[in-house]
Design a protein around this motif. Structure first.
Motif, PDB file in Angstrom:
ATOM      1  N   ASP A  48       0.849  -1.184   0.000  1.00  0.00           N
ATOM      2  CA  ASP A  48       0.000   0.000   0.000  1.00  0.00           C
ATOM      3  C   ASP A  48       0.886   1.236   0.000  1.00  0.00           C
ATOM      4  O   ASP A  48       1.876   1.302   0.741  1.00  0.00           O
ATOM      5  N   ILE A  49       0.507   2.207  -0.809  1.00  0.00           N
ATOM      6  CA  ILE A  49       1.228   3.477  -0.869  1.00  0.00           C
ATOM      7  C   ILE A  49       0.316   4.569  -0.330  1.00  0.00           C
ATOM      8  O   ILE A  49      -0.774   4.811  -0.857  1.00  0.00           O
ATOM      9  N   TYR A  50       0.750   5.227   0.739  1.00  0.00           N
ATOM     10  CA  TYR A  50       0.018   6.345   1.335  1.00  0.00           C
ATOM     11  C   TYR A  50       0.819   7.626   1.117  1.00  0.00           C
ATOM     12  O   TYR A  50       2.058   7.600   1.064  1.00  0.00           O
ATOM     13  N   SER A  51       0.123   8.746   1.006  1.00  0.00           N
ATOM     14  CA  SER A  51       0.850   9.984   0.735  1.00  0.00           C
ATOM     15  C   SER A  51       0.043  11.213   1.143  1.00  0.00           C
ATOM     16  O   SER A  51      -1.195  11.226   1.006  1.00  0.00           O
ATOM     17  N   VAL A  52       0.760  12.245   1.596  1.00  0.00           N
ATOM     18  CA  VAL A  52       0.123  13.539   1.863  1.00  0.00           C
ATOM     19  C   VAL A  52      -0.302  14.215   0.552  1.00  0.00           C
ATOM     20  O   VAL A  52      -1.030  15.209   0.573  1.00  0.00           O
ATOM     21  N   GLN A  57      -8.615  12.391   3.182  1.00  0.00           N
ATOM     22  CA  GLN A  57      -9.896  11.747   3.459  1.00  0.00           C
ATOM     23  C   GLN A  57      -9.738  10.238   3.575  1.00  0.00           C
ATOM     24  O   GLN A  57      -8.710   9.677   3.193  1.00  0.00           O
ATOM     25  N   VAL A  58     -10.776   9.624   4.099  1.00  0.00           N
ATOM     26  CA  VAL A  58     -10.878   8.170   4.087  1.00  0.00           C
ATOM     27  C   VAL A  58     -12.066   7.796   3.210  1.00  0.00           C
ATOM     28  O   VAL A  58     -12.952   8.621   2.948  1.00  0.00           O
ATOM     29  N   VAL A  59     -12.067   6.550   2.723  1.00  0.00           N
ATOM     30  CA  VAL A  59     -13.219   6.014   2.010  1.00  0.00           C
ATOM     31  C   VAL A  59     -13.816   4.897   2.861  1.00  0.00           C
ATOM     32  O   VAL A  59     -13.122   4.275   3.675  1.00  0.00           O
ATOM     33  N   LEU A  60     -15.119   4.665   2.676  1.00  0.00           N
ATOM     34  CA  LEU A  60     -15.831   3.683   3.485  1.00  0.00           C
ATOM     35  C   LEU A  60     -16.260   2.505   2.623  1.00  0.00           C
ATOM     36  O   LEU A  60     -16.716   2.692   1.488  1.00  0.00           O
ATOM     37  N   VAL A  65     -16.663   0.598   7.218  1.00  0.00           N
ATOM     38  CA  VAL A  65     -15.285   0.574   7.712  1.00  0.00           C
ATOM     39  C   VAL A  65     -14.443   1.549   6.884  1.00  0.00           C
ATOM     40  O   VAL A  65     -14.466   1.524   5.651  1.00  0.00           O
ATOM     41  N   ALA A  66     -13.694   2.401   7.566  1.00  0.00           N
ATOM     42  CA  ALA A  66     -12.921   3.454   6.907  1.00  0.00           C
ATOM     43  C   ALA A  66     -11.543   2.966   6.491  1.00  0.00           C
ATOM     44  O   ALA A  66     -10.921   2.143   7.165  1.00  0.00           O
ATOM     45  N   LYS A  67     -11.079   3.516   5.360  1.00  0.00           N
ATOM     46  CA  LYS A  67      -9.735   3.216   4.861  1.00  0.00           C
ATOM     47  C   LYS A  67      -9.133   4.506   4.320  1.00  0.00           C
ATOM     48  O   LYS A  67      -9.772   5.240   3.568  1.00  0.00           O
ATOM     49  N   LEU A  68      -7.910   4.795   4.713  1.00  0.00           N
ATOM     50  CA  LEU A  68      -7.213   5.963   4.184  1.00  0.00           C
ATOM     51  C   LEU A  68      -6.980   5.784   2.685  1.00  0.00           C
ATOM     52  O   LEU A  68      -6.586   4.709   2.230  1.00  0.00           O
ATOM     53  N   VAL A  69      -7.264   6.848   1.912  1.00  0.00           N
ATOM     54  CA  VAL A  69      -7.083   6.725   0.468  1.00  0.00           C
ATOM     55  C   VAL A  69      -5.620   6.422   0.158  1.00  0.00           C
ATOM     56  O   VAL A  69      -4.708   6.911   0.834  1.00  0.00           O
ATOM     57  N   ASN A  70      -5.407   5.628  -0.889  1.00  0.00           N
ATOM     58  CA  ASN A  70      -4.057   5.168  -1.186  1.00  0.00           C
ATOM     59  C   ASN A  70      -3.961   4.679  -2.615  1.00  0.00           C
ATOM     60  O   ASN A  70      -4.930   4.678  -3.370  1.00  0.00           O
ATOM     61  N   ASN A  71      -2.770   4.263  -3.003  1.00  0.00           N
ATOM     62  CA  ASN A  71      -2.538   3.441  -4.184  1.00  0.00           C
ATOM     63  C   ASN A  71      -2.125   2.061  -3.704  1.00  0.00           C
ATOM     64  O   ASN A  71      -1.596   1.912  -2.592  1.00  0.00           O
ATOM     65  N   LEU A  86       3.956  -9.798 -13.479  1.00  0.00           N
ATOM     66  CA  LEU A  86       3.367  -8.465 -13.571  1.00  0.00           C
ATOM     67  C   LEU A  86       3.324  -7.779 -12.218  1.00  0.00           C
ATOM     68  O   LEU A  86       3.089  -8.422 -11.188  1.00  0.00           O
ATOM     69  N   LEU A  87       3.553  -6.468 -12.230  1.00  0.00           N
ATOM     70  CA  LEU A  87       3.239  -5.576 -11.116  1.00  0.00           C
ATOM     71  C   LEU A  87       2.136  -4.647 -11.606  1.00  0.00           C
ATOM     72  O   LEU A  87       2.270  -4.042 -12.677  1.00  0.00           O
ATOM     73  N   ILE A  88       1.055  -4.521 -10.844  1.00  0.00           N
ATOM     74  CA  ILE A  88      -0.094  -3.721 -11.267  1.00  0.00           C
ATOM     75  C   ILE A  88      -0.373  -2.652 -10.209  1.00  0.00           C
ATOM     76  O   ILE A  88      -0.552  -2.970  -9.029  1.00  0.00           O
ATOM     77  N   VAL A  89      -0.389  -1.401 -10.636  1.00  0.00           N
ATOM     78  CA  VAL A  89      -0.654  -0.272  -9.738  1.00  0.00           C
ATOM     79  C   VAL A  89      -2.073   0.227  -9.962  1.00  0.00           C
ATOM     80  O   VAL A  89      -2.436   0.607 -11.086  1.00  0.00           O
ATOM     81  N   VAL A  90      -2.885   0.208  -8.915  1.00  0.00           N
ATOM     82  CA  VAL A  90      -4.234   0.770  -8.966  1.00  0.00           C
ATOM     83  C   VAL A  90      -4.401   1.675  -7.751  1.00  0.00           C
ATOM     84  O   VAL A  90      -3.540   1.724  -6.878  1.00  0.00           O
ATOM     85  N   GLY A  91      -5.508   2.382  -7.683  1.00  0.00           N
ATOM     86  CA  GLY A  91      -5.683   3.239  -6.521  1.00  0.00           C
ATOM     87  C   GLY A  91      -6.905   4.111  -6.586  1.00  0.00           C
ATOM     88  O   GLY A  91      -7.626   4.139  -7.584  1.00  0.00           O
ATOM     89  N   ASP A  92      -7.120   4.836  -5.492  1.00  0.00           N
ATOM     90  CA  ASP A  92      -8.283   5.706  -5.361  1.00  0.00           C
ATOM     91  C   ASP A  92      -8.092   7.030  -6.093  1.00  0.00           C
ATOM     92  O   ASP A  92      -9.032   7.581  -6.640  1.00  0.00           O
ATOM     93  N   TYR A  93      -6.875   7.556  -6.059  1.00  0.00           N
ATOM     94  CA  TYR A  93      -6.606   8.894  -6.578  1.00  0.00           C
ATOM     95  C   TYR A  93      -5.199   8.968  -7.153  1.00  0.00           C
ATOM     96  O   TYR A  93      -4.348   8.120  -6.873  1.00  0.00           O
ATOM     97  N   GLN A  94      -4.978  10.022  -7.945  1.00  0.00           N
ATOM     98  CA  GLN A  94      -3.635  10.443  -8.303  1.00  0.00           C
ATOM     99  C   GLN A  94      -3.261  11.624  -7.398  1.00  0.00           C
ATOM    100  O   GLN A  94      -4.079  12.129  -6.637  1.00  0.00           O
TER     101      GLN A  94
END
Length: 255
Positions: A48-52, A57-60, A65-71, A86-94
């Motif tokens: 998981d990649i988290y970043s300022v 925000q979190v997503v539910l 159940v809350a989860k901090l937005v991430n890739n 394969l390595l696959i990158v997905v996520g909530d936001y850029q």
């Protein structure tokens, strides 16, 4: 909190994997394609990649159940060697800012270097401002040799398209990847840009699956495309003028 924090849950044993990026963007084409791919492959999440640089925000989930937005980083390894690792990158936001986009893209590439990635495919949507029955897949690549290779796969390289360049992770992973000595290709499915576009995602994924020698069941994307077509038909019946007008210039980009 540090600007970017990666939590690695397990260390996959991979052999020169290919990196695939599918983050949110125009029509969510890349996101849909990458998520369908990892579902089909039953890919395993390992980081998981988290970043300022992401929204504060979190997503539910459906249970609240809350989860901090991430890739998220997934891997897929074919034990029979039928397709490359394969390595696959997905996520909530850029990233929200240009600095954030650069920082996160560079961070992903540093992880890719760790796993000896030599080739990258970024997936995105190319907004054309109208609904298409048979979207093309446009391409960009880091060398003429790759351009010719992709043309043989049915990818379109059209002069002046995309005229405004490729914005976001889909572009930066190409540019920075080239700096780091990696081959990189962007596959861009045409999309109206007005809806989440399974049809554009399917067009991109069909080409990628053929390149990687992966069998994909597209029925789920096809069902979603039918639902979107039904919504679009209803909007046409209501004579919504927005669908008749040319899009603003900033719609025509990849993401």
């Amino acid at each position: 909190m540090e600007k970017i924090k990666t939590i690695i849950h397990e260390e996959p044993n991979l052999t020169k994997p290919i990196l695939i990026e599918g983050l949110p963007g125009v029509g969510n084409v890349g996101k849909l394609a990458a998520e369908h791919l990892l579902d089909q492959l039953k890919a395993v999440k390992f980081a998981d990649i988290y970043s300022v640089h992401f929204p504060p925000q979190v997503v539910l989930d459906d249970d609240g159940v809350a989860k901090l937005v991430n890739n998220e980083l997934y891997y897929s390894k074919a034990e029979d060697g039928s397709h490359p690792d394969l390595l696959i990158v997905v996520g909530d936001y850029q990233g929200l800012t240009p600095e954030g986009q650069y920082d996160i893209s560079d961070h992903i590439l540093q992880l890719a270097l760790k796993y000896e990635v030599q080739r990258i495919y970024t997936l995105g949507g190319y907004g054309v401002g109208k609904i298409l029955e048979d979207p093309r897949v446009l391409g960009a690549a880091t060398s003429l040799e790759l351009v010719e290779e992709m043309k043989e796969r049915g990818v379109v390289f059209s002069k002046g398209e995309p005229g405004s360049g490729i914005v976001g992770a889909s572009g930066l992973l190409l540019g920075l990847g080239k700096v780091y000595g990696m081959e990189a290709i962007c596959l861009m499915g045409e999309t109206s840009g007005y809806f989440v576009d399974p049809k554009g995602a399917e067009a991109v994924l069909r080409i990628l699956a053929a390149i990687l020698n992966i069998e994909i069941d597209f029925s789920e994307l096809e069902n979603k495309a039918e639902q979107i077509d039904a919504i679009a038909s209803k909007l046409k019946e209501m004579e919504t003028p927005q669908l008749e007008e040319a899009p603003p210039e900033d719609l025509r980009y990849i993401g």
